[in-house]
Design a protein around this motif. Sequence first.
Motif, short mmCIF file in Angstrom:
data_model
loop_
_atom_site.label_atom_id
_atom_site.label_comp_id
_atom_site.label_asym_id
_atom_site.label_seq_id
_atom_site.Cartn_x
_atom_site.Cartn_y
_atom_site.Cartn_z
N UNK A 35 -1.93 35.37 7.28
CA UNK A 35 -1.11 35.75 8.44
C UNK A 35 -1.32 34.82 9.61
N UNK A 36 -2.51 34.27 9.75
CA UNK A 36 -2.81 33.41 10.89
C UNK A 36 -2.77 31.92 10.53
N UNK A 37 -2.20 31.59 9.39
CA UNK A 37 -2.24 30.23 8.88
C UNK A 37 -0.88 29.54 9.03
N UNK A 38 -0.36 29.53 10.22
CA UNK A 38 0.94 28.89 10.45
C UNK A 38 0.82 27.38 10.25
N UNK A 39 1.85 26.78 9.66
CA UNK A 39 1.86 25.34 9.45
C UNK A 39 3.11 24.75 10.09
N UNK A 40 2.99 23.51 10.52
CA UNK A 40 4.15 22.82 11.08
C UNK A 40 5.26 22.76 10.03
N UNK A 41 6.46 23.11 10.44
CA UNK A 41 7.59 23.09 9.52
C UNK A 41 7.84 24.42 8.82
N UNK A 42 7.01 25.42 9.08
CA UNK A 42 7.22 26.72 8.47
C UNK A 42 8.59 27.28 8.85
N UNK A 43 9.21 27.98 7.91
CA UNK A 43 10.55 28.53 8.10
C UNK A 43 10.45 30.04 8.29
N UNK A 44 10.88 30.52 9.46
CA UNK A 44 10.84 31.93 9.79
C UNK A 44 12.24 32.53 9.73
N UNK A 45 12.31 33.84 9.71
CA UNK A 45 13.60 34.51 9.56
C UNK A 45 14.55 34.18 10.71
N UNK A 46 14.04 33.99 11.90
CA UNK A 46 14.93 33.69 13.02
C UNK A 46 15.61 32.34 12.84
N UNK A 47 14.90 31.36 12.23
CA UNK A 47 15.51 30.07 11.93
C UNK A 47 16.54 30.20 10.81
N UNK A 48 16.21 31.02 9.82
CA UNK A 48 17.13 31.25 8.71
C UNK A 48 18.44 31.81 9.23
N UNK A 49 18.35 32.72 10.18
CA UNK A 49 19.56 33.32 10.77
C UNK A 49 20.32 32.30 11.63
N UNK A 50 19.59 31.60 12.50
CA UNK A 50 20.23 30.66 13.42
C UNK A 50 20.89 29.49 12.68
N UNK A 51 20.23 29.01 11.63
CA UNK A 51 20.73 27.86 10.88
C UNK A 51 21.59 28.25 9.69
N UNK A 52 21.73 29.55 9.48
CA UNK A 52 22.49 30.08 8.34
C UNK A 52 22.04 29.45 7.03
N UNK A 53 20.73 29.51 6.81
CA UNK A 53 20.11 28.93 5.61
C UNK A 53 20.59 29.67 4.38
N UNK A 54 20.94 28.88 3.35
CA UNK A 54 21.41 29.45 2.09
C UNK A 54 20.38 29.22 0.98
N UNK A 55 20.66 29.79 -0.18
CA UNK A 55 19.69 29.80 -1.28
C UNK A 55 19.36 28.41 -1.82
N UNK A 56 20.25 27.45 -1.62
CA UNK A 56 20.00 26.11 -2.15
C UNK A 56 19.21 25.22 -1.19
N UNK A 57 18.76 25.76 -0.07
CA UNK A 57 17.99 24.98 0.89
C UNK A 57 16.61 24.65 0.31
N UNK A 58 16.25 23.39 0.32
CA UNK A 58 15.00 22.95 -0.30
C UNK A 58 13.77 23.55 0.37
N UNK A 59 13.89 23.99 1.61
CA UNK A 59 12.75 24.56 2.31
C UNK A 59 12.33 25.92 1.76
N UNK A 60 13.16 26.52 0.94
CA UNK A 60 12.85 27.82 0.34
C UNK A 60 12.08 27.68 -0.96
N UNK A 61 11.90 26.46 -1.44
CA UNK A 61 11.25 26.24 -2.75
C UNK A 61 9.76 25.99 -2.59
#
Length: 225
Positions: free
Chosen positions: A199-225
């Motif tokens: 829970x306390x191990x945040x890393x640079x480049x981590x993808x959070x739900x607010x970014x997913x919503x703002x950027x309208x991230x879809x299932x084929x986004x490489x950041x989800x793999x």
Amino acid sequence: MKKTIYHGSDKIIEKPLLGFGKVRNDYGLGFYCTEELGMAKEWGVSKDANGYANIYEIETSGLTVINLNSPQYTILHWLSVLLENRIFDVSSALAQEAKEYLLKNFTVPYKDFDLITGYRADDSYFSFAQDFINGTISVRQLANAMKLGKLGNQFVLKSQKAFDALKFKGYEVAEYSEWFSKKDLRDKNARRQYFDVEKNKRQRGDLYIIQILDEEVKADDSRLR
């Protein structure tokens, strides 16, 4: 292909029936099993009562199977199934928006299959999923958290065809004095590892739900793999 699977319960179930059980389980109404005998014993006991690990053999040839942990799916596909079936606390605007977005963009046709395999959301694991939709942890942290405690996968029968392929082979008694403490320890270990490490191990480049919503991230986004 024949598989041996186990169902933990407070009773012996020689003939499981389609349409019985809890509607609000992870993947909806179905017969929930595991390929691990010890896990079934943990599921079968309560704090002060013995349980049973019912043993079955299932012929999977000719059955359709969806594996939610396969590479074609992301942790958000699994979460969308959970959101459809379990009751989440979506009291915040962010959580409500997250639920709506995930159900719209990450749904899978799991109801069309005879069998489902995927993570089991016990209490601790369900709380990890809750943290994600509330914006507390990232996709990466959620995926890592689901491996804590070595809960393994569940094997769920969803159709009459699957039930017809099932044969009862017997049962083993699960002593609560042994197996409840193991279940409790597994949950506590998962929570401790989560709070101490993940829970306390945040890393640079981590993808959070607010970014997913703002950027309208879809299932084929490489950041989800």
